[in-house]
Motif scaffolding. Sequence first.
Motif, PDB file in Angstrom:
ATOM      1  N   THR A   1      22.016   5.116  -0.253  1.00  0.00           N
ATOM      2  CA  THR A   1      22.296   5.585  -1.603  1.00  0.00           C
ATOM      3  C   THR A   1      21.161   6.437  -2.152  1.00  0.00           C
ATOM      4  O   THR A   1      21.420   7.406  -2.873  1.00  0.00           O
ATOM      5  N   ALA A   2      19.915   6.099  -1.802  1.00  0.00           N
ATOM      6  CA  ALA A   2      18.778   6.879  -2.313  1.00  0.00           C
ATOM      7  C   ALA A   2      18.847   8.312  -1.831  1.00  0.00           C
ATOM      8  O   ALA A   2      18.645   9.253  -2.620  1.00  0.00           O
TER       9      ALA A   2
ATOM     10  N   ARG B   1      14.266   4.364  -6.475  1.00  0.00           N
ATOM     11  CA  ARG B   1      15.103   3.866  -5.369  1.00  0.00           C
ATOM     12  C   ARG B   1      14.276   3.655  -4.110  1.00  0.00           C
ATOM     13  O   ARG B   1      14.496   2.691  -3.379  1.00  0.00           O
ATOM     14  N   LEU B   2      13.334   4.557  -3.853  1.00  0.00           N
ATOM     15  CA  LEU B   2      12.451   4.375  -2.700  1.00  0.00           C
ATOM     16  C   LEU B   2      11.600   3.124  -2.859  1.00  0.00           C
ATOM     17  O   LEU B   2      11.387   2.371  -1.899  1.00  0.00           O
ATOM     18  N   LEU B   3      11.122   2.877  -4.052  1.00  0.00           N
ATOM     19  CA  LEU B   3      10.345   1.658  -4.303  1.00  0.00           C
ATOM     20  C   LEU B   3      11.210   0.414  -4.092  1.00  0.00           C
ATOM     21  O   LEU B   3      10.745  -0.590  -3.537  1.00  0.00           O
TER      22      LEU B   3
ATOM     23  N   ALA C   1       0.841  -1.208   0.000  1.00  0.00           N
ATOM     24  CA  ALA C   1       0.000   0.000   0.000  1.00  0.00           C
ATOM     25  C   ALA C   1       0.875   1.257   0.000  1.00  0.00           C
ATOM     26  O   ALA C   1       0.596   2.219  -0.724  1.00  0.00           O
ATOM     27  N   LEU C   2       1.937   1.237   0.792  1.00  0.00           N
ATOM     28  CA  LEU C   2       2.854   2.380   0.819  1.00  0.00           C
ATOM     29  C   LEU C   2       3.593   2.518  -0.516  1.00  0.00           C
ATOM     30  O   LEU C   2       3.779   3.629  -1.017  1.00  0.00           O
ATOM     31  N   MET C   3       3.978   1.387  -1.111  1.00  0.00           N
ATOM     32  CA  MET C   3       4.651   1.433  -2.413  1.00  0.00           C
ATOM     33  C   MET C   3       3.732   2.027  -3.480  1.00  0.00           C
ATOM     34  O   MET C   3       4.183   2.810  -4.319  1.00  0.00           O
ATOM     35  N   LEU C   4       2.459   1.669  -3.449  1.00  0.00           N
ATOM     36  CA  LEU C   4       1.512   2.244  -4.412  1.00  0.00           C
ATOM     37  C   LEU C   4       1.402   3.750  -4.238  1.00  0.00           C
ATOM     38  O   LEU C   4       1.353   4.495  -5.216  1.00  0.00           O
TER      39      LEU C   4
END
Length: 107
Positions: free
Chosen positions: A102-103, A61-63, A43-46
């Motif tokens: 790294t992100a 990168r966050l995904l 849900a957070l990734m969406l």
Amino acid sequence: MSKASSNTGFLNIYVLIGASHIIALALHVDVVVMLTKFLLMPALMLHVYKHARVSTVLRNRLLFVLFFSWVGDILLMFDENNSNFFIFGLAAFLIAQAAYITAFSIA
């Protein structure tokens, strides 16, 4: 539907799943705990995918980070069955932590 409310749709779902998870933990409803734990990161990734106002590189990168955090959560749900799940879960979290560094170092 207004633009502001459409931007918070997945975030609202994330908050609802998170609240359900906390309630299930408090009430010791293990099936709901496992289900909500499985759904939290997707849900957070969406939400990040649809609504993050950052560069495409940072968003991807966050995904990546959220995906490996999710894999770590899932693997640790089964560590009582096999100690390898614990090791692989820790490895997934290590990958996520390195990716966080790294992100945000490129941001």
